[in-house]
Design a protein around this motif. Structure first.
Motif, PDB file in Angstrom:
ATOM      1  N   CYS A  96      35.127  43.011  32.431  1.00 44.22           N
ATOM      2  CA  CYS A  96      35.218  42.441  33.771  1.00 44.22           C
ATOM      3  C   CYS A  96      36.685  42.456  34.192  1.00 44.22           C
ATOM      4  O   CYS A  96      37.596  42.456  33.352  1.00 44.22           O
ATOM      5  N   ALA A  97      36.886  42.487  35.494  1.00 42.74           N
ATOM      6  CA  ALA A  97      38.230  42.594  36.044  1.00 42.74           C
ATOM      7  C   ALA A  97      38.302  41.834  37.359  1.00 42.74           C
ATOM      8  O   ALA A  97      37.299  41.708  38.078  1.00 42.74           O
ATOM      9  N   ALA A  98      39.507  41.367  37.672  1.00 38.01           N
ATOM     10  CA  ALA A  98      39.749  40.618  38.907  1.00 38.01           C
ATOM     11  C   ALA A  98      40.836  41.313  39.705  1.00 38.01           C
ATOM     12  O   ALA A  98      41.821  41.798  39.132  1.00 38.01           O
ATOM     13  N   GLY A  99      40.648  41.339  41.029  1.00 33.97           N
ATOM     14  CA  GLY A  99      41.624  41.978  41.880  1.00 33.97           C
ATOM     15  C   GLY A  99      41.528  41.484  43.303  1.00 33.97           C
ATOM     16  O   GLY A  99      40.728  40.598  43.612  1.00 33.97           O
ATOM     17  N   PRO A 100      42.318  42.077  44.198  1.00 29.66           N
ATOM     18  CA  PRO A 100      42.384  41.581  45.573  1.00 29.66           C
ATOM     19  C   PRO A 100      41.402  42.219  46.544  1.00 29.66           C
ATOM     20  O   PRO A 100      41.179  41.677  47.633  1.00 29.66           O
ATOM     21  N   THR A 101      40.790  43.357  46.158  1.00 31.73           N
ATOM     22  CA  THR A 101      39.955  44.065  47.105  1.00 31.73           C
ATOM     23  C   THR A 101      38.822  44.800  46.395  1.00 31.73           C
ATOM     24  O   THR A 101      38.967  45.175  45.228  1.00 31.73           O
ATOM     25  N   VAL A 102      37.708  44.991  47.100  1.00 29.07           N
ATOM     26  CA  VAL A 102      36.582  45.741  46.533  1.00 29.07           C
ATOM     27  C   VAL A 102      36.944  47.215  46.512  1.00 29.07           C
ATOM     28  O   VAL A 102      37.083  47.854  47.548  1.00 29.07           O
ATOM     29  N   THR A 103      37.123  47.739  45.321  1.00 31.41           N
ATOM     30  CA  THR A 103      37.500  49.128  45.153  1.00 31.41           C
ATOM     31  C   THR A 103      37.019  49.614  43.792  1.00 31.41           C
ATOM     32  O   THR A 103      36.783  48.821  42.888  1.00 31.41           O
ATOM     33  N   ARG A 104      36.889  50.932  43.661  1.00 29.44           N
ATOM     34  CA  ARG A 104      36.491  51.519  42.384  1.00 29.44           C
ATOM     35  C   ARG A 104      37.699  51.931  41.554  1.00 29.44           C
ATOM     36  O   ARG A 104      37.542  52.464  40.463  1.00 29.44           O
ATOM     37  N   TRP A 112      42.125  41.606  33.298  1.00 32.56           N
ATOM     38  CA  TRP A 112      41.025  42.234  32.555  1.00 32.56           C
ATOM     39  C   TRP A 112      40.621  41.365  31.379  1.00 32.56           C
ATOM     40  O   TRP A 112      41.460  40.707  30.752  1.00 32.56           O
ATOM     41  N   GLY A 113      39.339  41.395  31.061  1.00 29.28           N
ATOM     42  CA  GLY A 113      38.869  40.773  29.841  1.00 29.28           C
ATOM     43  C   GLY A 113      39.030  41.720  28.661  1.00 29.28           C
ATOM     44  O   GLY A 113      39.484  42.852  28.811  1.00 29.28           O
ATOM     45  N   GLN A 114      38.617  41.266  27.489  1.00 35.83           N
ATOM     46  CA  GLN A 114      38.785  42.057  26.269  1.00 35.83           C
ATOM     47  C   GLN A 114      37.620  43.008  26.038  1.00 35.83           C
ATOM     48  O   GLN A 114      37.696  43.899  25.189  1.00 35.83           O
ATOM     49  N   GLY A 115      36.530  42.817  26.760  1.00 39.20           N
ATOM     50  CA  GLY A 115      35.389  43.712  26.655  1.00 39.20           C
ATOM     51  C   GLY A 115      34.301  43.192  25.748  1.00 39.20           C
ATOM     52  O   GLY A 115      34.551  42.403  24.828  1.00 39.20           O
ATOM     53  N   THR A 116      33.074  43.632  26.012  1.00 41.19           N
ATOM     54  CA  THR A 116      31.931  43.305  25.169  1.00 41.19           C
ATOM     55  C   THR A 116      31.105  44.578  24.975  1.00 41.19           C
ATOM     56  O   THR A 116      30.868  45.322  25.927  1.00 41.19           O
TER      57      THR A 116
END
Length: 122
Positions: A96-104, A112-116
């Protein structure tokens, strides 16, 4: 930035379901666009789905449309990804990731998280 921790991955048979969660550190979770990415061995990280701050806008890549659903609980600081009808090609580490705008674009997300790990057997 926001701290992110994914959970919910595992091993599932083709056709099965999993629900991923991403817990964010308390604070400004509601101000961030959130997204799920995945990376399979030997492949580049790719976006799976994104959701706007108020959940009004969601964006999915074609290969998960109709199977995956992204949602968020701003009061609980949590992002979700419901994955149904899983296929072996969905096997990957999911981030999962966090940012300012909806983009690919990967580069637009600054937390960013560490992943699963998600593994789908045939």
């Amino acid at each position: 930035q926001v701290q992110l921790v994914e959970s919910g991955g595992g091993l599932v048979q083709a056709g099965g379901s999993l629900r991923l969660s991403c817990a964010a550190s308390p604070g400004n979770f509601r101000l961030y666009v959130m997204a799920w990415f995945r990376q399979a061995p030997g492949k580049e990280r790719e976006v799976v789905a994104a959701i706007s701050q108020s959940s009004i806008t969601t964006n999915y890549v074609d290969f998960v449309k109709g199977r995956f659903t992204v949602s968020r609980d701003n009061a609980g600081n949590t992002l979700y990804l419901q994955m149904n009808n899983l296929k072996p090609e969905d096997t990957a580490v999911y981030y999962c990731a966090a940012g300012p705008t909806v983009t690919r674009s990967n580069s637009a997300y600054d937390s960013w998280g560490q992943g699963t790990q998600v593994t789908v057997s045939s």
